[in-house]
Design a protein around this motif. Structure first.
Motif, PDB file in Angstrom:
ATOM      1  N   GLN A   1       0.846  -1.204   0.000  1.00 26.71           N
ATOM      2  CA  GLN A   1       0.000   0.000   0.000  1.00 26.71           C
ATOM      3  C   GLN A   1       0.875   1.245   0.000  1.00 26.71           C
ATOM      4  OE1 GLN A   1      -2.388  -1.013   3.370  1.00 26.71           O
ATOM      5  NE2 GLN A   1      -4.115  -1.730   2.118  1.00 26.71           N
ATOM      6  N   LYS A   2       1.950   1.179   0.799  1.00 29.62           N
ATOM      7  CA  LYS A   2       2.859   2.331   0.876  1.00 29.62           C
ATOM      8  C   LYS A   2       3.517   2.635  -0.458  1.00 29.62           C
ATOM      9  CE  LYS A   2       4.267   3.590   5.306  1.00 29.62           C
ATOM     10  NZ  LYS A   2       3.333   4.642   4.990  1.00 29.62           N
ATOM     11  N   THR A   3       3.790   1.594  -1.252  1.00 33.01           N
ATOM     12  CA  THR A   3       4.487   1.813  -2.524  1.00 33.01           C
ATOM     13  C   THR A   3       3.492   1.905  -3.679  1.00 33.01           C
ATOM     14  OG1 THR A   3       4.713  -0.545  -2.943  1.00 33.01           O
ATOM     15  CG2 THR A   3       6.507   0.500  -1.743  1.00 33.01           C
ATOM     16  N   ALA A   4       2.229   2.119  -3.333  1.00 34.05           N
ATOM     17  CA  ALA A   4       1.164   2.190  -4.346  1.00 34.05           C
ATOM     18  C   ALA A   4       1.184   0.940  -5.213  1.00 34.05           C
ATOM     19  CB  ALA A   4       1.303   3.463  -5.183  1.00 34.05           C
ATOM     20  N   TRP A   5       1.380  -0.193  -4.584  1.00 33.36           N
ATOM     21  CA  TRP A   5       1.362  -1.504  -5.214  1.00 33.36           C
ATOM     22  C   TRP A   5       2.459  -1.710  -6.248  1.00 33.36           C
ATOM     23  CZ3 TRP A   5      -1.317  -5.518  -3.241  1.00 33.36           C
ATOM     24  CH2 TRP A   5      -2.218  -5.200  -2.214  1.00 33.36           C
ATOM     25  N   ARG A   6       3.491  -0.896  -6.105  1.00 32.49           N
ATOM     26  CA  ARG A   6       4.635  -1.101  -6.991  1.00 32.49           C
ATOM     27  C   ARG A   6       5.517  -2.199  -6.365  1.00 32.49           C
ATOM     28  NH1 ARG A   6       8.101   2.641 -10.260  1.00 32.49           N
ATOM     29  NH2 ARG A   6       6.543   4.242  -9.851  1.00 32.49           N
ATOM     30  N   VAL A   7       5.830  -3.229  -7.145  1.00 32.81           N
ATOM     31  CA  VAL A   7       6.596  -4.364  -6.597  1.00 32.81           C
ATOM     32  C   VAL A   7       8.097  -4.163  -6.775  1.00 32.81           C
ATOM     33  CG1 VAL A   7       7.047  -6.850  -6.871  1.00 32.81           C
ATOM     34  CG2 VAL A   7       4.689  -6.001  -6.905  1.00 32.81           C
ATOM     35  N   SER A   8       8.521  -3.847  -8.040  1.00 34.43           N
ATOM     36  CA  SER A   8       9.969  -3.785  -8.286  1.00 34.43           C
ATOM     37  C   SER A   8      10.472  -2.353  -8.385  1.00 34.43           C
ATOM     38  CB  SER A   8      10.281  -4.563  -9.568  1.00 34.43           C
ATOM     39  OG  SER A   8       9.478  -4.044 -10.595  1.00 34.43           O
TER      40      SER A   8
ATOM     41  N   ILE B   1      -2.443 -12.484  -2.040  1.00 35.77           N
ATOM     42  CA  ILE B   1      -2.507 -11.016  -1.981  1.00 35.77           C
ATOM     43  C   ILE B   1      -2.727 -10.499  -3.400  1.00 35.77           C
ATOM     44  CG2 ILE B   1      -1.231  -8.894  -1.411  1.00 35.77           C
ATOM     45  CD1 ILE B   1       0.366 -10.593   0.607  1.00 35.77           C
ATOM     46  N   LYS B   2      -3.825  -9.812  -3.578  1.00 39.65           N
ATOM     47  CA  LYS B   2      -4.091  -9.252  -4.909  1.00 39.65           C
ATOM     48  C   LYS B   2      -4.095  -7.742  -4.824  1.00 39.65           C
ATOM     49  CE  LYS B   2      -6.530 -13.141  -6.919  1.00 39.65           C
ATOM     50  NZ  LYS B   2      -7.288 -13.875  -5.916  1.00 39.65           N
ATOM     51  N   ARG B   3      -3.769  -7.094  -5.931  1.00 39.83           N
ATOM     52  CA  ARG B   3      -3.702  -5.634  -5.984  1.00 39.83           C
ATOM     53  C   ARG B   3      -4.988  -5.008  -5.433  1.00 39.83           C
ATOM     54  NH1 ARG B   3      -0.902  -1.628  -8.902  1.00 39.83           N
ATOM     55  NH2 ARG B   3      -2.275   0.181  -8.985  1.00 39.83           N
ATOM     56  N   GLY B   4      -4.814  -4.048  -4.570  1.00 40.85           N
ATOM     57  CA  GLY B   4      -5.959  -3.311  -4.060  1.00 40.85           C
ATOM     58  C   GLY B   4      -6.584  -3.908  -2.812  1.00 40.85           C
ATOM     59  N   ILE B   5      -6.184  -5.106  -2.470  1.00 45.23           N
ATOM     60  CA  ILE B   5      -6.758  -5.782  -1.303  1.00 45.23           C
ATOM     61  C   ILE B   5      -6.336  -5.025  -0.039  1.00 45.23           C
ATOM     62  CG2 ILE B   5      -4.949  -7.385  -0.552  1.00 45.23           C
ATOM     63  CD1 ILE B   5      -7.014  -9.629  -0.849  1.00 45.23           C
ATOM     64  N   SER B   6      -7.135  -5.077   1.013  1.00 43.59           N
ATOM     65  CA  SER B   6      -6.658  -4.439   2.245  1.00 43.59           C
ATOM     66  C   SER B   6      -6.457  -5.511   3.305  1.00 43.59           C
ATOM     67  CB  SER B   6      -7.672  -3.412   2.734  1.00 43.59           C
ATOM     68  OG  SER B   6      -8.881  -4.062   3.000  1.00 43.59           O
TER      69      SER B   6
END
Ligand SMILES: Nc1ncnc2c1ncn2[C@@H]1O[C@H](COP(=O)(O)OP(=O)(O)OP(=O)(O)O)[C@@H](O)[C@H]1O
Length: 624
Positions: A586-593, A618-623
């Motif tokens: 969430q902190k990285t706006a769902w950026r992985v790499s 874990i899927k994008r946007g999940i809380s």
């Protein structure tokens, strides 16, 4: 002569001498018809005196016909004495090699050829044996020599069986044939114990032994054997290294000369065996060099990988009393070869602990080899662990030495052991229990001496109950469990660790940060550190980069509030890990790499994070 001893009847004496002479004597007329054969001839050929009279010389000498006899007649008439060698036939059809001295005589007005015939079987045999010595020894080497040896001895002595052997070890209790010839054929080589055979005496006493008859009565194992001769094969140090054994189903008579010739053979065999042993040693040495070369190359590549991808090996920094007691248990177990299982959350320093154990163990001069069971795809782990032969599977273009082999004499660190697929768990168990395994595509078992340290952030006990981890492997690994505590259970270490990381990163990027304000420490200690020391390490690295002055600045990264729901209880570990990863994403706006990606913050490779996200659903946007 009659004057010398008047009491002797010289006519009778002459008759007696002729009848019993050493040689067989034949009188024959011009047609070759036998007029007389003495007693010696009757014994040797098996005909009675009367039977002889009905024979022509061509009946007992198949090499003669009337024409060749006529030629001999003429020659002996002219030369008076002729010597020749031939082969005669006994009444039973067997052959006798003979030496013949022919005398042409006239008696009472009639001409005769008188033949004095000697049985030269012995001499011929010795000649054959001698010839075979020179033939065999002149142009054959190695395995061919042994084959030629047994074949020649058997043929020239006309014996049933000949073997040449070497001792399998220094106890000399067991012999292995180097060549084995029986009943006119070369046989498969065999190994046998000497107990209960005449060979035992020969090998134990380094002495030749001739047993002419009754071998089967003296040695129950030698069924059907009547005669035996054995001669030891002595090394250049005079140690018995094998023997030549001759076995015969009838009486075995050997002259002293024949025995001497056989001893000559054994001397030559000694040279060949020693040459063979030296060759084997050379081959083994070459193999050893080859495998050392492979190993060095593999170690070298491995080291390069290590240098590229692994962290620095720094000292373990702590002042926590609880963690110190973990360290002192580690020191105790380090000196043993016991398997160690390090339990603890991600980033708590499990690998660091494993390295520290290895470094103070007696294996520290050999490598610590790491395998991360979570990073490798399941189908590659087996070949990574145990290696594979060239062509073991599609894509195996060259032989590969596995990490187990690489760690021989050292330590194997199996990180994230909980991720090891079930089908590989049994193979690992065998390697742990027996210290042996097979390379993929090979049936040759490899033995290694490896100490294993495994680590996991999973609750293996629970996985055993759920059937996803083998119980036997768990108990084998769990010999000496060590608990690497989460950072939130040793917050007193935070100031020390912060100082340590500040020094490291400021030196690396060329900044001079001399102070760490109290409020910075307070806020670091106020956080619950789900990513543990690795997370702290990353936060400090970012802070050093961000700090503009000589004091450390944290920026706004550290969350102000601590989640009270998170505990160190292993039962909630999955959930805990899941929540933590989601919060970072969430902190990285769902950026992985990338530099600003969650993987960097979490200290993982992006691919590892992706596979962990998949596992934890874990899927994008999940809380969280
Ligand atoms: N006590 C310590 N002192 C100094 N540095 C430490 C300490 N503990 C851990 N670290 C550092 O923290 C980072 C993470 O440690 P390490 O990789 O050993 O953890 P881990 O438990 O093996 O993690 P994972 O389970 O994710 O593999 C490393 O860079 C390590 O050097």
């Amino acid at each position: 002569m009659k004057d010398l001893e008047p009491s002797i009847d010289y006519t009778k004496l002459s008759e007696f001498t002729v009848e019993r002479a050493l040689a067989s004597i034949f009188w024959m007329d011009e047609s070759g018809r036998l007029q007389f054969a003495n007693e010696t001839a009757q014994v040797l050929y098996g005909y009675s005196a009367k039977e002889f009279k009905a024979l022509n010389i061509t009946d007992i000498n198949p090499n003669f016909d009337s024409k060749s006899f006529a030629e001999l007649w003429e020659r002996s008439k002219k030369e008076k004495k002729v010597r020749l060698e031939s082969t005669h036939l006994r009444k039973d059809g067997t052959e006798i090699p003979v030496e013949i001295f022919v005398n042409h005589l006239e008696f009472e007005g009639k001409a005769y050829n008188v033949s004095f015939i000697l049985d030269i079987t012995e001499r011929k045999r010795k000649e054959r044996l001698l010839r075979s010595v020179s033939e065999t020894t002149s142009d054959t080497l190695g395995g061919d020599f042994f084959v030629a040896l047994v074949e020649n001895i058997s043929r020239s002595l006309e014996v049933q069986m000949t073997i040449v052997t070497e001792c399998t070890d220094s106890s000399k209790a067991r012999l292995r044939t180097l060549a084995y010839y029986k009943e006119g054929r070369l046989q498969e080589n065999i190994e046998y114990d000497t107990v209960g055979t005449p060979c035992q005496f020969v090998v134990d006493n380094s002495d030749a032994w001739l047993i002419e008859t009754d071998v089967n009565k003296k040695f129950q194992r030698e069924d059907g054997v009547e005669g035996y001769f054995g001669v030891p094969i002595l090394s250049s140090e005079n140690d018995c290294i094998g023997h030549i054994g001759i076995f015969h189903d009838a009486k075995l008579m050997l002259s002293d000369e024949e025995i001497e010739i056989l001893k000559l053979f054994s001397d030559r065999a000694a040279v060949e065996i020693e040459r063979k042993i030296a060759n084997q040693k050379l081959i083994e040495a070459a193999k050893e060099v080859e495998s050392l070369k492979d190993r060095l190359e593999a170690e070298n590549t491995y080291l390069q990988e290590e240098i590229k991808f692994e962290h620095n090996f720094q000292e373990i920094i702590t002042q926590s009393a609880k963690f110190r007691s973990v360290l002192s248990s580690s020191e105790q177990v380090a000196t043993t070869d016991a398997t160690v299982l390090i339990l603890g959350e991600s980033g708590t320093g499990k690998e660091l602990l494993a390295r520290a154990i290895h470094n103070i163990s007696k294996r520290s001069d050999r490598p610590l080899v790491k395998v991360n069971c979570a990073v490798l795809p399941a189908n590659l782990i087996e070949s990574e662990l145990f290696g594979h032969e060239k062509g073991a599977f599609t894509g195996a273009i060259a032989k590969k030495i596995g990490r187990f082999e690489l760690a021989d004499g050292g330590t194997l660190f199996l990180d994230e052991i909980g991720e090891l697929p079930l089908e590989l768990q049994s193979k690992l168990l065998r390697a742990l229990q027996e210290g042996e395994f097979d390379r993929l595509g090979s049936t040759n078992t490899i033995k290694v001496d490896v100490r294993v340290i495994a680590a996991t952030n999973r609750d293996l006990q629970k996985e055993v109950e759920e059937g996803s981890f083998r119980a036997d492997l768990f108990y084998r690994l769990n010999v000496f469990p060590l608990y690497s505590m989460p950072l939130r259970e040793r917050k007193e270490d935070i100031p020390l660790l912060t100082r340590h990381f500040v020094n490291r990163f400021s030196a690396k990027i060329g900044k001079k940060i001399v102070s760490i304000p109290k409020r910075v420490i307070n806020s670091l200690q106020g956080y619950h550190w789900p990513g543990n020391i690795r997370e702290l390490e990353n936060v400090i690295e970012r802070s050093v980069i961000l700090s503009s002055g000589r004091a450390l600045e944290l920026g706004d990264w550290i969350p102000r509030t601590e989640s009270q729901t998170i505990t160190s209880d292993f039962d909630t570990l999955h959930e805990f890990e899941r929540k933590y990863i989601i919060s970072v994403l969430q902190k990285t706006a769902w950026r992985v790499s990338g530099e600003k990606g969650a993987a960097k913050i979490l200290g993982m490779k992006p691919t590892t994070l992706e596979s962990r996200m998949k596992r934890l659903q874990i899927k994008r946007g999940i809380s969280g």
